[in-house]
Write a protein that holds these residues in place. Structure first.
Motif, PDB file in Angstrom:
ATOM      1  N   CYS A  36       1.792  -5.891  -0.396  1.00  0.00           N
ATOM      2  CA  CYS A  36       1.002  -4.764   0.073  1.00  0.00           C
ATOM      3  C   CYS A  36       0.424  -4.063  -1.153  1.00  0.00           C
ATOM      4  O   CYS A  36       1.173  -3.508  -1.961  1.00  0.00           O
ATOM      5  N   LEU A  37      -0.890  -4.107  -1.290  1.00  0.00           N
ATOM      6  CA  LEU A  37      -1.581  -3.447  -2.389  1.00  0.00           C
ATOM      7  C   LEU A  37      -2.215  -2.170  -1.865  1.00  0.00           C
ATOM      8  O   LEU A  37      -2.977  -2.195  -0.900  1.00  0.00           O
ATOM      9  N   GLY A  38      -1.887  -1.048  -2.487  1.00  0.00           N
ATOM     10  CA  GLY A  38      -2.461   0.229  -2.104  1.00  0.00           C
ATOM     11  C   GLY A  38      -3.669   0.580  -2.949  1.00  0.00           C
ATOM     12  O   GLY A  38      -3.715   0.267  -4.143  1.00  0.00           O
ATOM     13  N   PHE A 198      -3.920  -1.585   1.722  1.00  0.00           N
ATOM     14  CA  PHE A 198      -3.701  -0.301   2.387  1.00  0.00           C
ATOM     15  C   PHE A 198      -4.404   0.819   1.624  1.00  0.00           C
ATOM     16  O   PHE A 198      -4.073   1.092   0.470  1.00  0.00           O
ATOM     17  N   ILE A 206       1.471   5.873   0.174  1.00  0.00           N
ATOM     18  CA  ILE A 206       1.363   4.665  -0.662  1.00  0.00           C
ATOM     19  C   ILE A 206       2.725   4.275  -1.216  1.00  0.00           C
ATOM     20  O   ILE A 206       3.115   3.095  -1.212  1.00  0.00           O
ATOM     21  N   CYS A 210       3.685   0.479  -0.308  1.00  0.00           N
ATOM     22  CA  CYS A 210       2.947  -0.475  -1.151  1.00  0.00           C
ATOM     23  C   CYS A 210       3.753  -0.974  -2.350  1.00  0.00           C
ATOM     24  O   CYS A 210       4.474  -0.200  -2.994  1.00  0.00           O
ATOM     25  N   ASP A 211       3.582  -2.254  -2.668  1.00  0.00           N
ATOM     26  CA  ASP A 211       4.219  -2.868  -3.837  1.00  0.00           C
ATOM     27  C   ASP A 211       3.501  -2.473  -5.124  1.00  0.00           C
ATOM     28  O   ASP A 211       4.135  -2.165  -6.130  1.00  0.00           O
ATOM     29  N   VAL A 213      -0.294  -0.418  -6.701  1.00  0.00           N
ATOM     30  CA  VAL A 213      -1.311   0.569  -6.349  1.00  0.00           C
ATOM     31  C   VAL A 213      -2.424   0.565  -7.390  1.00  0.00           C
ATOM     32  O   VAL A 213      -2.175   0.358  -8.589  1.00  0.00           O
ATOM     33  N   THR A 227       3.844   0.267  -7.908  1.00  0.00           N
ATOM     34  CA  THR A 227       3.784   1.610  -7.327  1.00  0.00           C
ATOM     35  C   THR A 227       4.851   2.526  -7.907  1.00  0.00           C
ATOM     36  O   THR A 227       4.558   3.663  -8.291  1.00  0.00           O
TER      37      THR A 227
END
Length: 247
Positions: A36-38, A198, A206, A210-211, A213, A227
């Motif tokens: 999950c990239l924010g 995301f 976030i 998220c992993d 950011v 993150t």
């Protein structure tokens, strides 16, 4: 790591009163499968424009997109649609108000499966997203904001995407409902192996999901990293300003 999507030197300009205005400027990043990239930043920072560019909803002014290692041109953007689905900030506005949720979900299923798109799968998607089956017979205005967003996620999943792009998907919801949607996204990420992009202005959100950011300001990425590291040790003044807003 297995790269799902790679963006190289993306830029997007709009014409405003006869002048070119840069919304996104020379952004490069990789989105890895299963992460999950924010993308964080205040309103107007360019994060939603960037999200629409990588989904094939806005053409690039400059740059290149690679999906699973293969270049994707604007004419080939259907390849992006087949792998990626967006979940928007205001779910009611993303549905046709004249259609029941059942009809909206079935439409997505039939786009993938043909007219044999099945009721059983539609009901399974609703249940998977934490909604009772009878929700299918309601119209968007007849359910709460959180329920409508869950239905929007179910509709996105009907296309069997590998990646969900969530554009401020919880910002219009109260905190308790937000947490429920974030927990649902985490569950789907784990159980289905989904990749998530995301977008949010809220670093607290976030940090929960998220992993990694990327921090955007005025169309540029000013800071990025894991993150937890960015939250604990922000380097850029703009990142510190965003963090101050949620502390």
């Amino acid at each position: 790591m297995d790269t799902f999507l790679e963006a190289r030197h993306l830029s997007r300009r709009f014409m405003k009163k006869g002048h070119a205005v840069s919304a996104v400027q020379d952004i490069s990043f990789s989105l890895y499968r299963g992460e999950c990239l924010g993308i964080a930043g205040a309103s107007g920072s360019g994060k939603s424009t960037l999200a629409r560019m990588v989904c094939g909803l806005l053409p690039l002014s400059e740059g290149e997109l690679f999906l699973e290692g293969n270049p994707v041109s604007w004419k080939e953007r259907k390849k992006l649609y087949q792998k990626m689905q967006m979940v928007f900030q205001l779910p009611r506005e993303s549905f046709d108000s004249r259609m029941t949720l059942r009809k909206s979900l079935m439409e997505n299923l039939q786009n993938r499966q043909g007219k044999k798109g099945g009721r059983e799968e539609m009901e399974h998607l609703l249940t998977e997203c934490g909604l009772p089956v009878e929700t299918a017979d309601k119209y968007p205005h007849q359910v709460s904001g959180g329920e409508c967003q869950r239905a929007a996620i179910a509709r996105a999943l009907a296309s069997r995407p590998e990646c969900l792009v969530c554009d401020e998907a919880v910002s219009a919801l109260d905190m308790e409902v937000q947490k429920g949607i974030l927990d649902l996204l985490m569950k789907l990420k784990v159980e289905k192996g989904l990749t998530l992009l995301f977008i949010s202005h809220d670093l607290a959100v976030i940090s929960y999901l998220c992993d990694r950011v990327m921090i955007m300001e005025q169309g540029k990425v000013v800071e990025q990293g894991q993150t937890a590291e960015v939250i604990r040790h922000p380097r850029h003044p703009y990142t510190k300003k965003l963090l101050a807003a949620v502390l």
